[in-house]
Motif scaffolding. Structure first.
Motif, PDB file in Angstrom:
ATOM      1  N   UNK A 161     -26.285  28.398 -90.201  1.00 22.45           N
ATOM      2  CA  UNK A 161     -26.749  27.023 -90.114  1.00 22.45           C
ATOM      3  C   UNK A 161     -26.084  26.043 -91.206  1.00 22.45           C
ATOM      4  N   UNK A 162     -25.563  25.193 -90.648  1.00 24.69           N
ATOM      5  CA  UNK A 162     -24.911  23.982 -91.682  1.00 24.69           C
ATOM      6  C   UNK A 162     -24.995  22.664 -91.209  1.00 24.69           C
ATOM      7  N   UNK A 163     -25.179  21.951 -92.405  1.00 19.13           N
ATOM      8  CA  UNK A 163     -25.211  20.391 -92.171  1.00 19.13           C
ATOM      9  C   UNK A 163     -23.802  19.798 -91.815  1.00 19.13           C
ATOM     10  N   UNK A 164     -23.552  19.325 -90.734  1.00 19.72           N
ATOM     11  CA  UNK A 164     -22.234  18.804 -90.485  1.00 19.72           C
ATOM     12  C   UNK A 164     -22.293  17.160 -90.837  1.00 19.72           C
ATOM     13  N   UNK A 165     -23.168  16.660 -90.665  1.00 18.17           N
ATOM     14  CA  UNK A 165     -23.182  15.076 -91.174  1.00 18.17           C
ATOM     15  C   UNK A 165     -24.556  14.702 -91.732  1.00 18.17           C
ATOM     16  N   UNK A 166     -24.718  14.053 -92.727  1.00 17.89           N
ATOM     17  CA  UNK A 166     -23.699  13.709 -93.649  1.00 17.89           C
ATOM     18  C   UNK A 166     -23.284  14.407 -94.442  1.00 17.89           C
ATOM     19  N   UNK A 167     -22.131  14.488 -94.969  1.00 20.39           N
ATOM     20  CA  UNK A 167     -21.419  15.383 -95.875  1.00 20.39           C
ATOM     21  C   UNK A 167     -22.013  15.459 -97.184  1.00 20.39           C
ATOM     22  N   UNK A 168     -22.076  16.423 -97.959  1.00 12.90           N
ATOM     23  CA  UNK A 168     -22.509  16.508 -99.267  1.00 12.90           C
ATOM     24  C   UNK A 168     -21.764  15.391 -99.909  1.00 12.90           C
ATOM     25  N   UNK A 169     -22.598  14.689-100.972  1.00 12.73           N
ATOM     26  CA  UNK A 169     -22.112  13.612-101.822  1.00 12.73           C
ATOM     27  C   UNK A 169     -21.822  12.110-101.056  1.00 12.73           C
ATOM     28  N   UNK A 170     -22.311  12.267 -99.877  1.00  8.42           N
ATOM     29  CA  UNK A 170     -21.932  10.963 -99.104  1.00  8.42           C
ATOM     30  C   UNK A 170     -23.154   9.842 -99.638  1.00  8.42           C
ATOM     31  N   UNK A 171     -22.470   8.666 -99.372  1.00 14.73           N
ATOM     32  CA  UNK A 171     -23.582   7.599 -99.602  1.00 14.73           C
ATOM     33  C   UNK A 171     -23.923   7.103 -98.231  1.00 14.73           C
ATOM     34  N   UNK A 172     -25.033   6.944 -97.889  1.00  5.36           N
ATOM     35  CA  UNK A 172     -25.667   6.741 -96.412  1.00  5.36           C
ATOM     36  C   UNK A 172     -26.560   5.540 -96.497  1.00  5.36           C
ATOM     37  N   UNK A 173     -26.032   4.449 -95.726  1.00  2.00           N
ATOM     38  CA  UNK A 173     -27.023   3.368 -95.572  1.00  2.00           C
ATOM     39  C   UNK A 173     -28.135   3.699 -94.587  1.00  2.00           C
ATOM     40  N   UNK A 174     -29.477   3.456 -94.966  1.00  2.00           N
ATOM     41  CA  UNK A 174     -30.804   3.719 -94.310  1.00  2.00           C
ATOM     42  C   UNK A 174     -30.571   2.561 -93.118  1.00  2.00           C
ATOM     43  N   UNK A 175     -31.629   3.074 -92.073  1.00  2.00           N
ATOM     44  CA  UNK A 175     -31.547   2.183 -90.895  1.00  2.00           C
ATOM     45  C   UNK A 175     -32.710   1.311 -91.396  1.00  2.00           C
ATOM     46  N   UNK A 176     -32.554  -0.088 -90.874  1.00  2.00           N
ATOM     47  CA  UNK A 176     -33.490  -1.330 -91.226  1.00  2.00           C
ATOM     48  C   UNK A 176     -34.964  -1.123 -90.639  1.00  2.00           C
ATOM     49  N   UNK A 177     -35.055  -0.216 -89.869  1.00  2.00           N
ATOM     50  CA  UNK A 177     -36.620  -0.041 -89.346  1.00  2.00           C
ATOM     51  C   UNK A 177     -37.479   0.612 -90.308  1.00  2.00           C
ATOM     52  N   UNK A 178     -38.652   0.615 -90.090  1.00  2.00           N
ATOM     53  CA  UNK A 178     -39.770   1.300 -91.111  1.00  2.00           C
ATOM     54  C   UNK A 178     -39.512   2.605 -91.313  1.00  2.00           C
ATOM     55  N   UNK A 179     -38.912   3.178 -90.621  1.00  2.00           N
ATOM     56  CA  UNK A 179     -38.752   4.704 -90.864  1.00  2.00           C
ATOM     57  C   UNK A 179     -37.562   4.838 -91.768  1.00  2.00           C
ATOM     58  N   UNK A 180     -36.629   4.068 -91.972  1.00  2.00           N
ATOM     59  CA  UNK A 180     -35.643   4.066 -92.775  1.00  2.00           C
ATOM     60  C   UNK A 180     -34.872   5.488 -92.347  1.00  2.00           C
ATOM     61  N   UNK A 181     -34.688   5.722 -91.216  1.00  2.00           N
ATOM     62  CA  UNK A 181     -33.967   6.956 -90.665  1.00  2.00           C
ATOM     63  C   UNK A 181     -32.505   7.052 -90.435  1.00  2.00           C
ATOM     64  N   UNK A 182     -32.221   8.033 -90.740  1.00  2.00           N
ATOM     65  CA  UNK A 182     -30.717   8.564 -90.462  1.00  2.00           C
ATOM     66  C   UNK A 182     -30.415   9.824 -89.556  1.00  2.00           C
ATOM     67  N   UNK A 183     -29.422   9.758 -88.916  1.00  2.00           N
ATOM     68  CA  UNK A 183     -29.271  11.122 -88.067  1.00  2.00           C
ATOM     69  C   UNK A 183     -28.567  12.327 -89.005  1.00  2.00           C
TER      70      UNK A 183
END
Length: 169
Positions: free
Chosen positions: A47-69
């Motif tokens: 099992x590995x995480x393909x995205x986001x890569x380690x060390x990435x800066x990721x903007x959160x979604x603007x909705x209440x969940x602040x979700x990312x894929x």
């Protein structure tokens, strides 16, 4: 000499090299299919995480969940919980943000998200559940079997981690 051997000799003597190669491939495929599926798989679960890569800066979604894929990759088939049947190399993923604690868990749950409802390699990371959604976080994923139990290798669960920095959009 059996019928198959006679037929093979006939084809080999009177066919072009292309037909010979195609015939060999067909015979090999037929032999594999007649032998049945290979049931012993010795490759350990991955099992590995393909995205986001380690060390990435990721903007959160603007909705209440602040979700990312979060996109994962595994040599297990990833299906919705209860859909694996007798396939022992099948399961789903549980995800926890900042897995050393419980500050980002969904209310009443020991995790942040999982893909057990739909299966597949995409999991929604709900940073809105975190007391502080922005900043340094660790995304952790765990491979679970069809019954939500961790898949183990040498007594240890199959997991993957990446460190990310989240920002407001």
């Amino acid at each position: 000499m059996g019928h198959q051997q006679i037929f093979l000799e006939f084809v080999m003597r009177f066919s072009s090299s292309f037909l010979k190669a195609a015939f060999r491939a067909s015979v090999a495929s037929l032999c594999v299919n007649l032998a049945g599926p290979v049931t012993a798989q010795t490759e350990p679960a991955t099992l590995k995480i393909v995205w986001p890569p380690s060390g990435a800066t990721v903007p959160l979604n603007a909705d209440g969940e602040r979700a990312i894929g979060v996109l994962v990759e595994s040599n297990f088939k990833l299906l919705a919980a209860g859909q694996c049947g007798s396939d022992k190399r099948c399961g789903h993923v549980h995800m926890k943000i900042d897995p050393q604690g419980d500050s980002c868990n969904l209310p009443g749950r020991p995790y942040n998200s999982m893909n057990s409802d739909f299966g597949g390699p995409l999991i929604k990371a709900n940073f809105g559940a975190c007391a502080v959604p922005t900043g340094e976080h660790v995304i952790g994923v765990l491979l679970a079997d069809d019954h939500h139990q961790p898949v183990l290798i040498d007594g240890k669960p199959v997991t993957a981690l990446v460190q990310v920095r989240t920002t407001m959009p």
